[in-house]
Design a protein around this motif. Structure first.
Motif, PDB file in Angstrom:
ATOM      1  N   ARG A  23      37.189  53.440  44.543  1.00 24.40           N
ATOM      2  CA  ARG A  23      38.106  52.309  44.688  1.00 24.40           C
ATOM      3  C   ARG A  23      37.673  51.416  45.850  1.00 24.40           C
ATOM      4  O   ARG A  23      37.703  50.176  45.744  1.00 24.40           O
ATOM      5  N   ILE A  24      37.275  52.041  46.957  1.00 26.54           N
ATOM      6  CA  ILE A  24      36.855  51.265  48.127  1.00 26.54           C
ATOM      7  C   ILE A  24      35.614  50.445  47.801  1.00 26.54           C
ATOM      8  O   ILE A  24      35.494  49.279  48.209  1.00 26.54           O
ATOM      9  N   GLN A  25      34.689  51.023  47.049  1.00 28.41           N
ATOM     10  CA  GLN A  25      33.493  50.272  46.650  1.00 28.41           C
ATOM     11  C   GLN A  25      33.866  49.081  45.769  1.00 28.41           C
ATOM     12  O   GLN A  25      33.283  47.996  45.890  1.00 28.41           O
ATOM     13  N   ASN A  26      34.840  49.272  44.880  1.00 31.96           N
ATOM     14  CA  ASN A  26      35.311  48.154  44.064  1.00 31.96           C
ATOM     15  C   ASN A  26      35.916  47.044  44.928  1.00 31.96           C
ATOM     16  O   ASN A  26      35.699  45.852  44.679  1.00 31.96           O
ATOM     17  N   LEU A  27      36.680  47.436  45.944  1.00 27.77           N
ATOM     18  CA  LEU A  27      37.275  46.441  46.842  1.00 27.77           C
ATOM     19  C   LEU A  27      36.193  45.711  47.645  1.00 27.77           C
ATOM     20  O   LEU A  27      36.285  44.498  47.865  1.00 27.77           O
ATOM     21  N   GLU A 153      31.649  39.900  36.331  1.00 30.71           N
ATOM     22  CA  GLU A 153      30.561  40.125  37.289  1.00 30.71           C
ATOM     23  C   GLU A 153      30.856  41.276  38.259  1.00 30.71           C
ATOM     24  O   GLU A 153      29.941  42.005  38.640  1.00 30.71           O
ATOM     25  N   VAL A 154      32.097  41.435  38.662  1.00 32.29           N
ATOM     26  CA  VAL A 154      32.429  42.482  39.631  1.00 32.29           C
ATOM     27  C   VAL A 154      32.783  43.788  38.936  1.00 32.29           C
ATOM     28  O   VAL A 154      32.508  44.873  39.463  1.00 32.29           O
ATOM     29  N   PHE A 155      33.356  43.709  37.752  1.00 31.24           N
ATOM     30  CA  PHE A 155      33.820  44.907  37.040  1.00 31.24           C
ATOM     31  C   PHE A 155      33.252  44.942  35.615  1.00 31.24           C
ATOM     32  O   PHE A 155      34.000  44.925  34.632  1.00 31.24           O
ATOM     33  N   PRO A 156      31.932  44.989  35.483  1.00 39.49           N
ATOM     34  CA  PRO A 156      31.328  44.939  34.138  1.00 39.49           C
ATOM     35  C   PRO A 156      31.689  46.142  33.276  1.00 39.49           C
ATOM     36  O   PRO A 156      31.585  46.067  32.046  1.00 39.49           O
ATOM     37  N   ASN A 157      32.129  47.234  33.901  1.00 35.41           N
ATOM     38  CA  ASN A 157      32.498  48.429  33.131  1.00 35.41           C
ATOM     39  C   ASN A 157      33.926  48.373  32.607  1.00 35.41           C
ATOM     40  O   ASN A 157      34.372  49.320  31.942  1.00 35.41           O
ATOM     41  N   GLY A 158      34.639  47.298  32.914  1.00 35.08           N
ATOM     42  CA  GLY A 158      35.980  47.135  32.365  1.00 35.08           C
ATOM     43  C   GLY A 158      37.105  47.670  33.225  1.00 35.08           C
ATOM     44  O   GLY A 158      38.246  47.770  32.752  1.00 35.08           O
ATOM     45  N   ASP A 159      36.807  48.020  34.491  1.00 40.17           N
ATOM     46  CA  ASP A 159      37.890  48.470  35.376  1.00 40.17           C
ATOM     47  C   ASP A 159      38.977  47.393  35.469  1.00 40.17           C
ATOM     48  O   ASP A 159      40.165  47.694  35.548  1.00 40.17           O
ATOM     49  N   VAL A 160      38.535  46.142  35.480  1.00 36.29           N
ATOM     50  CA  VAL A 160      39.447  44.988  35.470  1.00 36.29           C
ATOM     51  C   VAL A 160      39.019  44.064  34.340  1.00 36.29           C
ATOM     52  O   VAL A 160      37.828  43.754  34.200  1.00 36.29           O
ATOM     53  N   GLN A 161      39.972  43.630  33.529  1.00 38.31           N
ATOM     54  CA  GLN A 161      39.717  42.654  32.475  1.00 38.31           C
ATOM     55  C   GLN A 161      40.626  41.446  32.679  1.00 38.31           C
ATOM     56  O   GLN A 161      41.718  41.575  33.246  1.00 38.31           O
ATOM     57  N   VAL A 162      40.180  40.299  32.216  1.00 37.15           N
ATOM     58  CA  VAL A 162      40.995  39.083  32.260  1.00 37.15           C
ATOM     59  C   VAL A 162      41.195  38.596  30.834  1.00 37.15           C
ATOM     60  O   VAL A 162      40.231  38.445  30.075  1.00 37.15           O
ATOM     61  N   ALA A 163      42.455  38.374  30.479  1.00 34.97           N
ATOM     62  CA  ALA A 163      42.811  37.925  29.129  1.00 34.97           C
ATOM     63  C   ALA A 163      43.260  36.469  29.188  1.00 34.97           C
ATOM     64  O   ALA A 163      44.265  36.155  29.829  1.00 34.97           O
TER      65      ALA A 163
END
Length: 451
Positions: A23-27, A153-163
């Motif tokens: 999580r920290i790496q994602n932040l 670009e930051v979450f290519p694995n889908g941890d965050v998606q935008v609809a």
């Protein structure tokens, strides 16, 4: 089930989000992206709302960066197992709390601060270990497209998606079994969100709004009050959920304060509606709504529109039953009303729905205490406006008509976490007072423990 929820569920069930270091790496990645894209974010905010670069960084980009820095610093401590005391009656045992992620969460963000109010709850969601789907407003397409780029670009694995989509997509997502829904917007839409969420018994956080009062009494520093009220009212052209909605001033100070506000409003927007650094009103229906609100009122300053901008406007001697007092203004219009005594002021404000923010300018500490005792509000700021949102130590959220749930800092981490209670009993001793046969001795033991 939409592909958004399917992917969010798969990401969560992979288990990687449970790792606090992950999580920290994602932040950290999110922080780096925002820094790299600062100029692009500013351009998008200007394209959608005509926000100046200074205002864009001060009220959106910088706050997001500051929140990430704070959360990164404290996250390990928050996520740790939290020991609590155990009653003697449960001996031998230990008790503790665990903060577990909910799972896939849905964040519905508004158009008025389209970058910050999408990213800030997202920071809380990431810190707690959730996967997230963000549905931004279709009224700010440039920022929405930039948020999509962020997710890819930051979450290519889908941890965050935008609809991306309109109200129909929002309703579709709201009808799905997300584990938590976070909504920022108006009370009317908040009720709709809650209704749809209830079908799946999905918990909701509602960050709404309302008519936030600004009280000025006879002990206030009027020059400073005028400056700070102007900042709070005209930032983002008044399109701020915690903007001071109306001014309630002690009658003996009203005329002097009005003169100071005219001066401060002119300094903030020297060309009125033609001031380049004044943000746009989001669309022409809202612009027309503001125009209608000033009709038949005593206008001290402003009251006119130019293009998509509305001139900073001061209204004097406004009546409580005036149209401008029947709805959240959400624009650069400040109605001014007056009171004679503290008792009158408190009695009137007690009749109004609980606001998201309450402002008071005073040097009378007892008056502040009386307001805190007699009135309910989401948050309070004494001798300033808006600045309460600048502290990650202060939970932010409404009460009653202005919302439910809190976020920012640790409060956001806890809001996006399920607090699990755990009791671990020892096996080397088992007192038998809870088992039959029930004797007088056992009853005395129960009385000893449970008193």
């Amino acid at each position: 089930m939409t592909p958004f929820l399917e992917k969010a569920l798969a990401v969560f069930e992979s288990g990687k989000l449970f790792d606090v270091e992950y999580r920290i790496q994602n932040l950290k990645a999110l922080y780096a992206w925002i820094q790299e894209q600062e100029s692009e974010i500013e351009k998008a905010l200007f394209a959608d709302l005509a926000k100046s670069n200074h205002e864009a960084f001060m009220t959106e980009i910088g706050i997001a960066l500051s929140e990430i820095s704070y959360v990164k610093k404290h996250l390990k401590k928050w996520a740790r197992q939290q020991p609590v005391k155990t009653p003697l009656s449960l001996f031998p045992a230990k008790s503790y709390k665990l903060y577990r992620p909910y799972g896939p969460v849905l964040i519905l963000s508004p158009w008025n601060y389209p970058f910050l109010l999408a990213v800030e709850p997202l920071i809380s969601a990431i810190s707690a270990g959730n996967s997230a789907v963000v549905k931004p407003s279709f009224k700010t397409p440039h920022v929405s497209n930039l948020l999509l780029k962020l997710a890819e670009e930051v979450f290519p694995n889908g941890d965050v998606q935008v609809a991306l989509g309109n109200h129909a997509l929002a309703d579709t997502l709201l009808s799905e079994p997300f584990r938590l829904i976070f909504f920022t917007g108006s009370p009317n839409v908040g009720r709709h969100v809650m209704e749809l969420a209830s079908r799946n018994l999905t918990p909701v956080v509602l960050e709404l709004g309302g008519k936030s009062p600004c009280v000025v009494d006879e002990s206030a520093n009027l020059e400073l009050a005028a400056q700070r009220i102007t900042f709070g009212k005209l930032t983002n052209a008044g399109q701020t959920c915690i903007a001071p909605d109306f001014l309630y001033v002690q009658k003996s100070m009203k005329q002097k304060l009005e003169a100071l506000l005219v001066k401060a409003f002119k300094a903030f927007a020297p060309q009125g509606a033609n001031t380049e650094t004044l943000a746009n009103i989001i669309d022409f229906p809202h612009l027309q709504r503001l125009q209608n609100l000033v009709q038949n009122e005593k206008v001290l300053l402003g009251g006119k529109a130019s293009g998509k901008k509305f001139a900073p406007t001061l209204l004097s001697d406004v009546a409580w039953d005036s149209p401008v007092m029947q709805q959240e203004i959400f624009g650069p219009i400040l109605p001014i009303l007056s009171f004679e005594s503290e008792a009158e002021m408190l009695a009137k404000l007690q009749t109004l729905p609980h606001p998201l923010a309450f402002y008071v300018f005073t040097s009378n500490k007892k008056r502040v205490q009386n307001i805190q005792r007699e009135l309910h509000f989401g948050g309070m700021c004494v001798n300033d406006t808006l600045m309460q949102i600048g502290s990650p130590e202060l939970p932010f959220g409404g009460v009653g008509n202005s919302g439910m749930g809190r976020y920012h800092g640790e409060a956001g981490f806890k809001t996006f976490s399920h607090e699990e209670s755990v009791l671990e009993r020892g096996t080397w001793l088992d007192l038998d007072f809870r088992y039959p046969p029930f004797t007088d001795a056992k009853k005395k033991l129960v009385h000893f423990f449970l008193k």
